[in-house]
Design an enzyme around this catalytic site. Structure first.
Site, PDB file in Angstrom:
ATOM      1  N   LEU A  17     -47.553   5.776  16.053  1.00 47.67           N
ATOM      2  CA  LEU A  17     -47.082   6.658  17.123  1.00 47.67           C
ATOM      3  C   LEU A  17     -46.451   5.890  18.270  1.00 47.67           C
ATOM      4  O   LEU A  17     -45.496   6.376  18.892  1.00 47.67           O
ATOM      5  CB  LEU A  17     -48.242   7.516  17.649  1.00 47.67           C
ATOM      6  N   GLY A  18     -46.962   4.740  18.633  1.00 42.62           N
ATOM      7  CA  GLY A  18     -46.418   3.988  19.754  1.00 42.62           C
ATOM      8  C   GLY A  18     -47.239   2.750  20.024  1.00 42.62           C
ATOM      9  O   GLY A  18     -48.325   2.551  19.451  1.00 42.62           O
ATOM     10  N   GLY A  20     -48.269  -0.174  23.308  1.00 47.95           N
ATOM     11  CA  GLY A  20     -48.254  -0.577  24.696  1.00 47.95           C
ATOM     12  C   GLY A  20     -48.542  -2.049  24.839  1.00 47.95           C
ATOM     13  O   GLY A  20     -48.510  -2.813  23.869  1.00 47.95           O
ATOM     14  N   MET A  22     -51.325  -3.417  25.586  1.00 41.71           N
ATOM     15  CA  MET A  22     -52.658  -3.815  25.118  1.00 41.71           C
ATOM     16  C   MET A  22     -52.920  -3.417  23.675  1.00 41.71           C
ATOM     17  O   MET A  22     -53.640  -4.102  22.953  1.00 41.71           O
ATOM     18  CB  MET A  22     -53.732  -3.196  26.013  1.00 41.71           C
ATOM     19  N   GLY A  23     -52.344  -2.303  23.214  1.00 42.15           N
ATOM     20  CA  GLY A  23     -52.684  -1.852  21.873  1.00 42.15           C
ATOM     21  C   GLY A  23     -51.596  -1.000  21.260  1.00 42.15           C
ATOM     22  O   GLY A  23     -50.538  -0.740  21.862  1.00 42.15           O
ATOM     23  N   VAL A  25     -51.030   2.655  18.811  1.00 39.33           N
ATOM     24  CA  VAL A  25     -51.664   3.926  18.503  1.00 39.33           C
ATOM     25  C   VAL A  25     -51.100   4.444  17.174  1.00 39.33           C
ATOM     26  O   VAL A  25     -49.875   4.485  16.984  1.00 39.33           O
ATOM     27  CB  VAL A  25     -51.426   4.950  19.628  1.00 39.33           C
ATOM     28  N   ASP A 132     -53.465   2.388  36.954  1.00 41.02           N
ATOM     29  CA  ASP A 132     -52.222   2.269  36.192  1.00 41.02           C
ATOM     30  C   ASP A 132     -51.592   3.655  35.981  1.00 41.02           C
ATOM     31  O   ASP A 132     -51.066   3.956  34.911  1.00 41.02           O
ATOM     32  CB  ASP A 132     -52.475   1.593  34.847  1.00 41.02           C
TER      33      ASP A 132
END
Length: 483
Positions: A17-18, A20, A22-23, A25, A132
């Site tokens: 899905l995407g 970032g 840090m991680g 998804v 954030d």
């Protein structure tokens, strides 16, 4: 990780899905329940990132608010890296909407801004600072069968419990988005409180309503602008914005945190009042970009008139321009009949005080109409007169002035075009009905005459048609002679 891998022994990865900082998804399916969920995995796992992911899980579970993404489960991969199992959302982030469509309409943006504030207020009530908050961490979720969007605040990975001494930011590093970070957060202040999120909240709302961030630039230039550049007002970018909304955002973007609005709950209450006022006022219509707020109407008027016709267009329309009829040389307006031919000679005049009217198209004269008088169309919704009635003779003075010109009468208009439709104007003197008292006097006189005539005829019939014999002379009485 790739599609088809099994995570934690029960979640089968389906599609990415995407990703970032840090991680990443994934959409996954629970092997036992077939439920579709979102699984957040760590990229290049470190001890710092592992602790952040677990902190995000605790924060989301502790808040438990409808505007905060729900965390279902926490587990470990085969490499002993933690992962989160969250609600699978359908839609797009606020960042995606703003980047694609620009600023939002006020009626849609106000509820979004209000719900983001509700999520912040719920987090602050649990002693959690997001740190954030930005459009990329606000998701506009649309549930199946629902007609409205549901705001979900994501990514509490940088959150910090108030009063916590643990620092998860690497020494000399800056985690977060400087365009939305408060000045004290950029400066690395250790005593952050909810007012840091209030600054980020104000910058987010500024971009939501204006379609642009209050501070431009990248890298050091952006940080310098946040710390020292003049703070713009929303009204400078959008002159027609509601003053209440401008004051709310200006109260959030203040460098001195002591002068900022104290809590997200206060902002939510003020936005709720503004949203309710907008809802009661009806659909919002903007006029900033030349929007007429309705259909524009071009009015065509007859040459020789002193100006455009005084007839007003419908309330839902605005006159965009006026054009003299002589300037129109193209094809007729769509659906317009051919212009009417005017009768030769001077226009008819009107009795004093009788204004011209706009009749319906001519109708056939009903039987028994008054002789010598042009038939008048009945008013809309009224029956056409039938039968006969005696026409009262007008006084000589009125008949003499009937054809005289009236200096106070307005110039006749034979054609107008309004809203793309032609209206034929055929001026003629309106019929003035006889007064009720005059009709009754006529009926009484007629009845007396008829009764008199009937009496005379009856008397003649009874006398056999011969005049009566004259009465016999009466002899005077005898007078006795005197003695």
């Amino acid at each position: 990780m790739k599609a088809g891998d099994l995570v934690g022994g029960k979640y089968r990865l389906a599609r990415r899905l995407g990703q970032g900082a840090m991680g990443v998804v994934w959409e996954a399916v629970h092997e036992m329940t077939s439920r579709h969920v979102a699984v957040k995995l760590i990229v290049n796992a470190t001890d710092n990132l592992r602790r952040r992911l677990l902190r995000e899980a605790r924060a989301a579970g502790q808040i438990a608010h409808r505007n905060v993404v729900e965390v279902y489960d926490v587990g470990e991969t085969a490499e002993e890296d933690p992962f989160l199992v969250m609600q699978l959302l359908s839609g797009d982030t606020l960042y995606g909407y703003v980047k694609r469509d620009g600023r939002m309409d006020l009626a849609r943006a106000l509820p979004i801004a209000r719900d983001v504030g509700r999520a912040l207020a719920a987090a602050h009530a649990q002693g959690i600072i997001h740190r954030d908050l930005k459009p990329a961490n606000v998701f506009l979720h649309r549930e199946p069968g629902a007609t409205e969007e549901l705001v979900k605040v994501l990514d509490f990975g940088l959150c910090k419990p108030m009063g916590a001494e643990e620092m998860l930011t690497a020494p000399g590093g800056l985690l977060g988005s400087p365009a939305y970070m408060s000045p004290e957060q950029i400066a690395g202040a250790p005593d952050l409180d909810p007012r840091s999120d209030i600054w980020s909240y104000g910058v987010l709302m500024f971009e939501l309503f204006a379609g642009q961030r209050p501070f431009a630039g990248r890298g050091p230039d952006l940080i310098h602008a946040v710390l020292t550049a003049p703070i713009p007002r929303l009204r400078d970018v959008m002159p027609g914005i509601d003053p209440t909304l401008d004051e709310i955002i200006a109260g959030c973007i203040v460098r001195d945190k002591r002068a900022r609005i104290a809590s997200a709950a206060e902002i939510v209450a003020r936005l709720e009042t503004l949203t309710e006022r907008l809802r009661n006022a009806g659909p919002h219509t903007s006029s900033e970009d030349g929007d007429e707020g309705g259909l524009a109407v071009t009015m065509v008027y007859r040459p020789g008139m002193s100006g455009p016709p005084s007839a007003s267009p419908p309330p839902s329309h605005k006159v965009a321009k006026t054009i003299p009829l002589a300037a129109f040389t193209g094809n007729p307006l769509p659906g317009a009949p051919a212009p009417m031919k005017e009768a030769p000679g001077p226009p008819p005049s009107y009795p004093r005080g009788a204004p011209p009217s706009q009749p319906e198209p001519p109708r056939s004269a009903p039987q028994g109409s008054w002789p010598g008088v042009s038939p008048q169309p009945a008013p809309l919704g009224m029956p056409v007169p039938q039968g006969t009635a005696p026409l009262q003779r007008l006084p000589e003075a009125q008949m003499a002035t009937w054809g005289a010109p009236n200096p106070q009468a307005p110039p006749p208009q034979s054609w107008q075009a309004m809203t793309g439709q032609n209206q034929a104007v055929m001026p003629h003197p309106p019929m003035q009905p006889a007064a009720p008292e005059r009709r009754w006097i006529g009926f009484v006189i007629l009845a007396i005459g008829v009764l008199t005539l009937v009496g005379v005829l009856a008397w003649i019939g009874l006398s056999g048609g011969r005049p009566p014999a004259p009465p016999a002379p009466v002899a005077p009485p005898a007078v006795p002679a005197s003695r």
